[in-house]
Design a protein around this motif. Structure first.
Motif, PDB file in Angstrom:
ATOM      1  N   GLY A 193      29.285  12.106  39.262  1.00 35.60           N
ATOM      2  CA  GLY A 193      28.256  13.068  39.638  1.00 35.60           C
ATOM      3  C   GLY A 193      28.789  14.044  40.669  1.00 35.60           C
ATOM      4  N   ASP A 194      28.082  14.186  41.779  1.00 35.47           N
ATOM      5  CA  ASP A 194      28.537  15.082  42.844  1.00 35.47           C
ATOM      6  C   ASP A 194      29.216  14.312  43.962  1.00 35.47           C
ATOM      7  N   LYS A 195      29.790  13.141  43.621  1.00 34.71           N
ATOM      8  CA  LYS A 195      30.489  12.329  44.610  1.00 34.71           C
ATOM      9  C   LYS A 195      31.903  12.013  44.152  1.00 34.71           C
ATOM     10  N   MET A 196      32.777  11.800  45.105  1.00 30.22           N
ATOM     11  CA  MET A 196      34.108  11.280  44.815  1.00 30.22           C
ATOM     12  C   MET A 196      34.197   9.898  45.461  1.00 30.22           C
ATOM     13  N   PRO A 210      29.786   3.247  52.161  1.00 33.46           N
ATOM     14  CA  PRO A 210      29.843   4.185  53.286  1.00 33.46           C
ATOM     15  C   PRO A 210      30.187   5.591  52.794  1.00 33.46           C
ATOM     16  N   GLU A 211      29.486   6.578  53.341  1.00 32.96           N
ATOM     17  CA  GLU A 211      29.762   7.968  52.986  1.00 32.96           C
ATOM     18  C   GLU A 211      30.595   8.608  54.084  1.00 32.96           C
ATOM     19  N   ASP A 228      20.378  20.359  52.498  1.00 35.89           N
ATOM     20  CA  ASP A 228      21.030  19.050  52.580  1.00 35.89           C
ATOM     21  C   ASP A 228      20.286  18.074  51.690  1.00 35.89           C
ATOM     22  N   SER A 229      20.917  17.637  50.606  1.00 37.03           N
ATOM     23  CA  SER A 229      20.257  16.741  49.670  1.00 37.03           C
ATOM     24  C   SER A 229      20.731  15.308  49.814  1.00 37.03           C
ATOM     25  N   SER A 230      21.435  14.988  50.906  1.00 38.04           N
ATOM     26  CA  SER A 230      21.900  13.614  51.080  1.00 38.04           C
ATOM     27  C   SER A 230      20.718  12.687  51.283  1.00 38.04           C
ATOM     28  N   THR A 244      30.884  13.348  49.450  1.00 40.54           N
ATOM     29  CA  THR A 244      30.026  14.204  48.643  1.00 40.54           C
ATOM     30  C   THR A 244      30.676  15.559  48.380  1.00 40.54           C
ATOM     31  N   LYS A 245      30.261  16.166  47.295  1.00 38.16           N
ATOM     32  CA  LYS A 245      30.697  17.518  46.967  1.00 38.16           C
ATOM     33  C   LYS A 245      30.286  18.483  48.073  1.00 38.16           C
TER      34      LYS A 245
END
Length: 640
Positions: free
Chosen positions: A467-470, A333-334, A383-385, A627-628
């Protein structure tokens, strides 16, 4: 002895109508199914006062020949079958020949119909089962049926109807199910003069779900396509973030017919087993195509039930198809720091451009407008999600298939948000490339090399940069999942040690229970039970699974026996799973217990070896991501 009376036809029709026509939604269902069977590509349904005063169903199908209209209102008169042999090869929705006769028996019906071969149409009126008039009339190809004053001649039935608003909601719910069952048909639904929704009829199930359930649901769907000899399954599965509190959102169709089936529901839930929280149910819309000789739809007049041959094999097929589709999809889940309000599409704002069934061009333009709006928004927001880009690309491709020429005019169309649409520019061509960046799974051996453990917060959650996620990992849920998989593997591989019970427990089985036990005695043995006959209907339990020792053994034995008595259920019994999940939960490291970085790394490494590392045995997520982009938006580095 009382005299035996032969009932007259009008009484017979009213009795039969009680089975077929329960409420206004029953009338709409029968009439729309007739329209679909007639090959209609577009259907408009209008109701007033919940359908009690007016129901109008208009289609552009094949129509009814003048000479056949009278026969259409006779009981057991149908164009769908000719003999009982045809029941084994049904491809139509209707076949019993009861609908029109039953509807006409309890209402005032007006029918206008014309076939493409005829120059003029026919208007036919029948009230309470009595013919009133028939005349020639100008009409377009297709059929319109108007049903007025439902139950006007059966007051007892009418008084049991609910308030018009409630009855109208039943019709609206039915229309949504009909639209999802026939994505190739354009539907328009009008209630009390207001257009509630419409569909384009472009065969895109995902677009219909977007219109009905909104963006929040449509963004969290997984496609399912499965086929083997005699059966195919196509549709969309909801991710675990949109679980529901009841089974109302388990929507499935068999050969185009919306049905209710305990067998299919259980199979779906079993496929979802590792992703469900307790007392939660999945969202899914599935279309089953099954050989007609393997099913029986002639079970009930409402045709909401079917019988399926070889239920256990069918159950396993459905379960495995769903499990495989979910297993191959990233399920983390984001989390967003700023929640966007999610609403259903506001169709009322474009009410004036909603087309009637025969105005296909305007339907295509509406789909084109939606396509460019989503694409424009994705580019504007940068938005690149994954979900946003996928939605944009989906609707862009959708529009091209609907009408290649519409895109040249979209700069003149203003959407319901008040923003002009734009042509795709060179910037939009990077979208497919951006989506490929996220194609690899985050929880994988390959991705593990790029993890950077930042630290732990609240002595419960581990923070990982990737990457660009935590990533945020719940140590208790993750450890519980690892221990559960170890235990369940031992049970599946029959690596079970028995614990002797002394003195033995005596259970008395009735005839049904005894038959079930004898049939599954090897299954009990593989689970770690040691059971012997004790005379008559009594059995002695001398050993139980050691890992589960200490539970109420008799109750546990009977729970498993009851589950095995259900022929459709296969695999590890639910009773076993529940107890193993409880054991894993008690043995797992708890929250507020500090782990070293090395211990956290070992836990993550073992988590990655699991088939489903995303949820604990009770359905809670083991990991979430942020996401970042969302973080920078919160710090106003990105302004939208």
């Amino acid at each position: 002895m009382a005299a035996i009376n032969i009932l007259d036809n009008r009484t017979i029709d009213k009795i039969a109508a009680g089975e077929v026509v329960e409420r206004p939604s029953s009338v709409v269902k029968e009439l729309v199914e007739n329209a679909i069977d007639a090959g209609a590509g577009a259907v408009t349904v209008e109701i007033k006062d919940g359908g009690t005063t007016l129901i109008r169903v208009t289609d552009n199908g094949s129509g009814i020949e003048k000479s056949q209209i009278h026969n259409a209102f006779l009981r057991h008169a149908t164009s769908k079958i000719t003999s009982a042999d045809d029941l084994t090869e049904l491809v139509s929705l209707g076949f019993r020949g009861e609908a029109l006769a039953s509807i006409a028996a309890v209402s005032m019906v007006e029918l206008i119909s014309k076939t493409p071969q005829e120059l003029t149409g026919t208007r036919y009126v029948i009230e309470g089962g009595v013919e009133k008039e028939q005349e020639e009339i100008g009409a377009p190809d297709g059929t319109t049926v108007l049903v007025r004053n439902l139950f006007f001649n059966t007051p007892p039935r009418k008084k049991f109807l609910k308030q018009p608003q409630t009855e109208g909601s039943y019709v609206a719910d039915l229309m949504e199910h009909l639209a999802m069952s026939n994505p190739g048909v354009s539907f328009k639904f009008i209630m009390n003069g207001q257009t509630k929704f419409y569909t384009t009829g472009n065969n895109e199930l995902s677009e219909i779900i977007y219109r009905i359930y909104g963006k929040e649901i449509s963004n969290e769907l997984i496609p399912l396509h499965y086929s083997e000899e005699g059966i195919s399954i196509d549709g969309l599965l909801g991710k675990s973030v949109i679980l529901r509190a009841n089974r109302n959102y388990e929507i499935f169709y068999v050969n185009g017919r919306y049905i209710k089936s305990t067998l299919i529901s259980k199979a779906i839930e079993e496929g979802y087993r590792e992703y469900l929280m307790q007392h939660k149910f999945p969202f899914c819309v599935l279309h089953f195509r099954i050989d007609t000789n393997r099913i029986d739809v002639n079970v009930h007049p409402t045709k909401m039930e079917v019988r399926i041959a070889d239920g256990p094999a069918f159950y396993d097929t459905v379960k495995e198809a769903i499990h495989e589709a979910l297993h191959t999809t990233e399920m983390i889940p984001e989390v967003t720091l700023s929640e966007e309000k999610s609403k259903k599409p506001n169709n009322t704002s474009v009410r004036e451009s909603v087309p009637e069934p025969f105005e296909r061009r305007r339907i295509e333009q509406a789909a084109a407008a939606r396509a460019d709006e989503v694409l424009y928004d994705a580019v504007l927001r940068n938005d690149s999600s994954v979900d946003r880009v996928r939605e944009a690309m989906h609707y862009n491709d959708l529009t091209k298939t609907v009408n290649k020429n519409v895109m040249t005019n979209t700069d003149k169309v203003v959407t319901d948000t008040g923003r002009k649409n734009i042509e795709p520019t060179e910037d939009t061509t990077i979208l497919p490339t951006q989506m490929e960046l996220f194609a690899d799974k985050i929880l994988s051996e390959e991705a593990r090399a790029h993890y950077e453990i930042i630290g732990q917060i609240f002595e419960t959650y581990w923070l990982v940069s990737y990457g660009d996620k935590m990533l945020i990992i719940d140590q208790h849920a993750a450890h519980e999942k690892v221990k559960y998989e170890r235990l369940i593997k031992r049970f599946r591989e029959h690596d079970i040690v028995s614990q002797t019970v002394n003195p033995p427990m005596i259970v008395t089985l009735n005839s049904r229970e005894k038959e079930c036990y004898l049939k599954h005695s090897e299954d009990f043995e593989s689970l770690g039970f040691v059971i012997e006959e004790f005379g008559g209907n009594d059995y002695a339990i001398r050993g139980v699974p050691m890992d589960l020792y200490g539970y109420e053994e008799k109750e546990f034995f009977r729970e498993i026996l009851d589950e095995l008595a259900d022929e459709s259920v296969t695999g590890t019994p639910e009773s076993i799973r529940i107890r193993i999940a409880t054991m894993a939960c008690k043995a797992a490291v708890k929250g507020n217990m500090s782990l070293s970085k090395q211990e956290a790394e070992q836990l993550i490494d073992e988590l990655l070896t699991l088939d489903n590392p995303y949820h604990c045995p009770h359905g809670r997520p083991t990991i979430i991501s942020m996401t970042k982009y969302e973080i920078e938006k919160k710090f106003k580095r990105i302004v939208t």
